[in-house]
Motif scaffolding. Structure first.
Motif, PDB file in Angstrom:
ATOM      1  N   LEU A  18      19.073  -9.525  -9.388  1.00 17.65           N
ATOM      2  CA  LEU A  18      18.724  -8.347  -8.600  1.00 17.65           C
ATOM      3  C   LEU A  18      17.573  -7.612  -9.287  1.00 17.65           C
ATOM      4  O   LEU A  18      17.738  -7.093 -10.393  1.00 17.65           O
ATOM      5  N   PHE A  19      16.417  -7.638  -8.650  1.00 17.61           N
ATOM      6  CA  PHE A  19      15.273  -6.868  -9.146  1.00 17.61           C
ATOM      7  C   PHE A  19      15.401  -5.460  -8.577  1.00 17.61           C
ATOM      8  O   PHE A  19      15.492  -5.282  -7.361  1.00 17.61           O
ATOM      9  N   GLU A  20      15.420  -4.488  -9.465  1.00 18.69           N
ATOM     10  CA  GLU A  20      15.656  -3.107  -9.052  1.00 18.69           C
ATOM     11  C   GLU A  20      14.452  -2.230  -9.331  1.00 18.69           C
ATOM     12  O   GLU A  20      13.802  -2.387 -10.375  1.00 18.69           O
ATOM     13  N   ASN A  21      14.218  -1.300  -8.421  1.00 17.67           N
ATOM     14  CA  ASN A  21      13.196  -0.278  -8.644  1.00 17.67           C
ATOM     15  C   ASN A  21      11.815  -0.873  -8.940  1.00 17.67           C
ATOM     16  O   ASN A  21      11.077  -0.372  -9.782  1.00 17.67           O
ATOM     17  N   GLY A  27       3.335 -10.189  -0.175  1.00 14.60           N
ATOM     18  CA  GLY A  27       2.489 -11.347   0.084  1.00 14.60           C
ATOM     19  C   GLY A  27       1.912 -11.393   1.497  1.00 14.60           C
ATOM     20  O   GLY A  27       1.003 -12.169   1.777  1.00 14.60           O
ATOM     21  N   THR A  28       2.432 -10.539   2.386  1.00 16.09           N
ATOM     22  CA  THR A  28       1.930 -10.542   3.766  1.00 16.09           C
ATOM     23  C   THR A  28       0.683  -9.670   3.924  1.00 16.09           C
ATOM     24  O   THR A  28       0.059  -9.675   4.969  1.00 16.09           O
ATOM     25  N   GLY A  29       0.368  -8.901   2.877  1.00 13.68           N
ATOM     26  CA  GLY A  29      -0.802  -8.025   2.953  1.00 13.68           C
ATOM     27  C   GLY A  29      -0.444  -6.617   3.415  1.00 13.68           C
ATOM     28  O   GLY A  29      -1.323  -5.776   3.555  1.00 13.68           O
ATOM     29  N   THR A  30       0.846  -6.348   3.653  1.00 12.23           N
ATOM     30  CA  THR A  30       1.236  -4.986   4.029  1.00 12.23           C
ATOM     31  C   THR A  30       1.321  -4.108   2.775  1.00 12.23           C
ATOM     32  O   THR A  30       1.391  -4.617   1.657  1.00 12.23           O
ATOM     33  N   ALA A  31       1.328  -2.810   2.988  1.00  8.65           N
ATOM     34  CA  ALA A  31       1.262  -1.872   1.863  1.00  8.65           C
ATOM     35  C   ALA A  31       2.462  -2.040   0.934  1.00  8.65           C
ATOM     36  O   ALA A  31       3.573  -2.349   1.389  1.00  8.65           O
ATOM     37  N   PRO A  32       2.254  -1.829  -0.381  1.00  4.12           N
ATOM     38  CA  PRO A  32       3.353  -1.946  -1.339  1.00  4.12           C
ATOM     39  C   PRO A  32       4.489  -0.976  -1.031  1.00  4.12           C
ATOM     40  O   PRO A  32       4.263   0.103  -0.499  1.00  4.12           O
ATOM     41  N   ILE A  33       5.726  -1.379  -1.351  1.00  2.78           N
ATOM     42  CA  ILE A  33       6.898  -0.526  -1.169  1.00  2.78           C
ATOM     43  C   ILE A  33       7.412  -0.133  -2.557  1.00  2.78           C
ATOM     44  O   ILE A  33       7.790  -0.995  -3.352  1.00  2.78           O
ATOM     45  N   VAL A  34       7.402   1.186  -2.792  1.00  4.04           N
ATOM     46  CA  VAL A  34       7.846   1.690  -4.101  1.00  4.04           C
ATOM     47  C   VAL A  34       9.373   1.781  -4.111  1.00  4.04           C
ATOM     48  O   VAL A  34       9.983   2.118  -3.095  1.00  4.04           O
ATOM     49  N   GLY A  35       9.986   1.455  -5.251  1.00  3.83           N
ATOM     50  CA  GLY A  35      11.443   1.610  -5.409  1.00  3.83           C
ATOM     51  C   GLY A  35      12.261   0.574  -4.667  1.00  3.83           C
ATOM     52  O   GLY A  35      13.410   0.822  -4.301  1.00  3.83           O
ATOM     53  N   ALA A  36      11.703  -0.607  -4.440  1.00  4.68           N
ATOM     54  CA  ALA A  36      12.402  -1.642  -3.674  1.00  4.68           C
ATOM     55  C   ALA A  36      13.373  -2.438  -4.535  1.00  4.68           C
ATOM     56  O   ALA A  36      13.300  -2.413  -5.772  1.00  4.68           O
ATOM     57  N   SER A  37      14.280  -3.135  -3.863  1.00  7.72           N
ATOM     58  CA  SER A  37      15.207  -4.052  -4.529  1.00  7.72           C
ATOM     59  C   SER A  37      15.100  -5.419  -3.868  1.00  7.72           C
ATOM     60  O   SER A  37      14.952  -5.517  -2.648  1.00  7.72           O
TER      61      SER A  37
END
Ligand code: ZN
Length: 444
Positions: A18-21, A27-37
């Motif tokens: 589990l990768f946290e935070n 990889g799709t080119g959409t904007a980064p999501i901060v704090g994802a898991s």
């Protein structure tokens, strides 16, 4: 068309992770999501969440605070070992091949496509990789290329009948067809490469495959579940290849190109491997090879290979006048890359070289051409998977895909951060850098 990948990795079954935070760049080119898991179960991505997930028993938690999680990088045009050795030595270069493959893992590259090589050599490495016997990026390959007698292009011209010489088509398709069919069925190339290179822009014209011949090759390959790519040179070559229905291009056109052609390539969404670095590499090698003394090269590439570049490749390139040719055409290439990107074309990061470091150099050149870094994150991941026809399994961080992952610093802030690597995972299994056969591990 392509069957699902069931490629094991070396060692025991992958752990659940589990990768946290993390900041997620999917990889799709959409904007980064901060704090994802991101939850990985066995070798695949099980769940991607914008918010924290509950900790489950048996799941190893990896704190990604301050780090960026993206798909493992894909180099869509390499030649493993092909630039390291002479023809005579070629068959015995397994060790050099393994070291080259390790240089890719060390620099975050989890898939490569070998765009022309000795079939016995490259397919035996592929078999080892797929059989879980070799620590390596996923290895995809064409083996030999397809050309006509007297045709040029696609690397060094090797004499007829040598292991790396291309399959030469006969005038009569009925004579060539069984040969190709046998190759497709016995060798199972992942993506079959052809060569059309009439030159005539700066050099005298040479024989080429006809559109009819190319169409027949594409049809036969596709019937066997194999997509096709092509080394093409001039505008005429690209137009012929388009007319023949070729699936991908192994290079972006490096000669002057009309807006009509570029618009057509972009509108058809045909994936094109960028390969801008090969010219820069040759130019720098001839003009001043001291860049090969930089730490990243010395740490990741076998010293004999670096020495060979200086002692043998350098004078060989110099003799052919390649430095002048590549200098003369480089601005056309970069201009075409820029225009194709603006037109919405499918550009795929590729190097036409054989070591991990050149892919990072390629990304720098693409960024230098004015392409935004977020767009480059897609060119070097999902677009690479599309180029290989493997986008169902590879290239983005999405549920169900193989967990080929790269944990690094923010690649949308600085192109050098693609190589600011904290960890690399292939199929959910962390690559142990200390076990890679690369020079940095021999200093200790
Ligand atoms: Zn190549």
């Amino acid at each position: 068309m392509c069957t699902a990948l069931t490629l094991p990795v070396v060692g025991a079954s992958a752990a659940n992770l589990l990768f946290e935070n993390v900041t997620l760049i999917d990889g799709t080119g959409t904007a980064p999501i901060v704090g994802a898991s991101v939850l990985v179960k066995n070798d695949r991505i099980d769940l991607v969440s914008p918010v924290p997930l509950k900790h489950e028993a048996g799941v190893q938690v990896i704190d990604g605070t301050g780090k960026f999680l993206m798909p493992g990088l894909i180099d869509s045009h390499v030649h493993i070992g092909a630039n390291a050795v002479t023809e005579d030595e070629f068959q015995n270069q397994r060790l050099m091949g393994v070291r080259a493959l390790h240089s890719f893992l060390y620099l975050g590259v989890t898939s490569v496509y070998d765009s022309g090589n000795v079939p016995d050599y490259i397919f035996s490495l592929r078999a080892e990789e797929q059989g879980g016997k070799l620590v390596s990026p996923r290895l995809f390959a064409t083996g030999t290329t397809i050309n006509v007698y007297g045709g040029r292009g696609g690397g060094r011209i090797r004499p007829e009948g040598t292991p790396n010489s291309p399959i030469r088509l006969k005038e009569d398709w009925a004579e060539s067809k069984p040969l190709l069919e046998n190759y497709f069925k016995t060798r199972k190339p992942d993506l079959q490469k052809m060569v059309i290179d009439r030159r005539g822009v700066f050099e005298p014209p040479t024989p080429i495959m006809s559109v009819e011949q190319m169409t027949s090759v594409v049809r036969l390959a596709n019937e066997n579940g194999i997509r096709t790519t092509i080394h093409a040179a001039s505008e005429e070559d690209y137009s012929d290849a388009l007319a023949a229905g070729v699936d991908e291009f192994a290079h972006v056109i490096r000669y002057p190109a009309s807006d009509e052609l570029l618009k057509l390539l972009a509108a058809k969404k045909i994936p094109m491997s960028t390969t801008t670095v090969v010219a820069k590499f040759i130019e720098r090698l001839i003009d001043d090879p001291s860049f090969l003394d930089e730490p990243v090269w010395k740490n990741s590439v076998d010293p004999d290979v670096l020495a060979y570049q200086k002692s043998d490749e350098r004078p060989a390139f110099a003799k052919t006048g390649r430095s002048l040719t590549v200098k003369a055409t480089h601005h056309f290439l970069m201009n075409n890359v820029k225009k194709l990107h603006e037109l919405g074309g499918v550009l795929v990061a590729g190097t036409d070289r054989g070591w991990g470091q050149t892919l990072h150099w390629e990304l720098e050149l693409l960024h230098g051409a004015g392409i935004p870094l977020l767009d480059i994150t897609r060119m070097v991941t999902l677009n690479g998977a599309i180029y290989l026809g493997r986008e169902k399994d590879l290239g983005s961080i999405q549920r169900g895909k193989l967990a080929d992952l790269l944990l690094n610093a923010d690649p949308t802030k600085d192109v050098k951060n693609f190589a600011a690597i904290a960890a690399v995972y292939k199929g959910g299994q962390k690559i142990d850098f200390a076990k890679l056969d690369i020079p940095i591990n021999k200093k200790k």
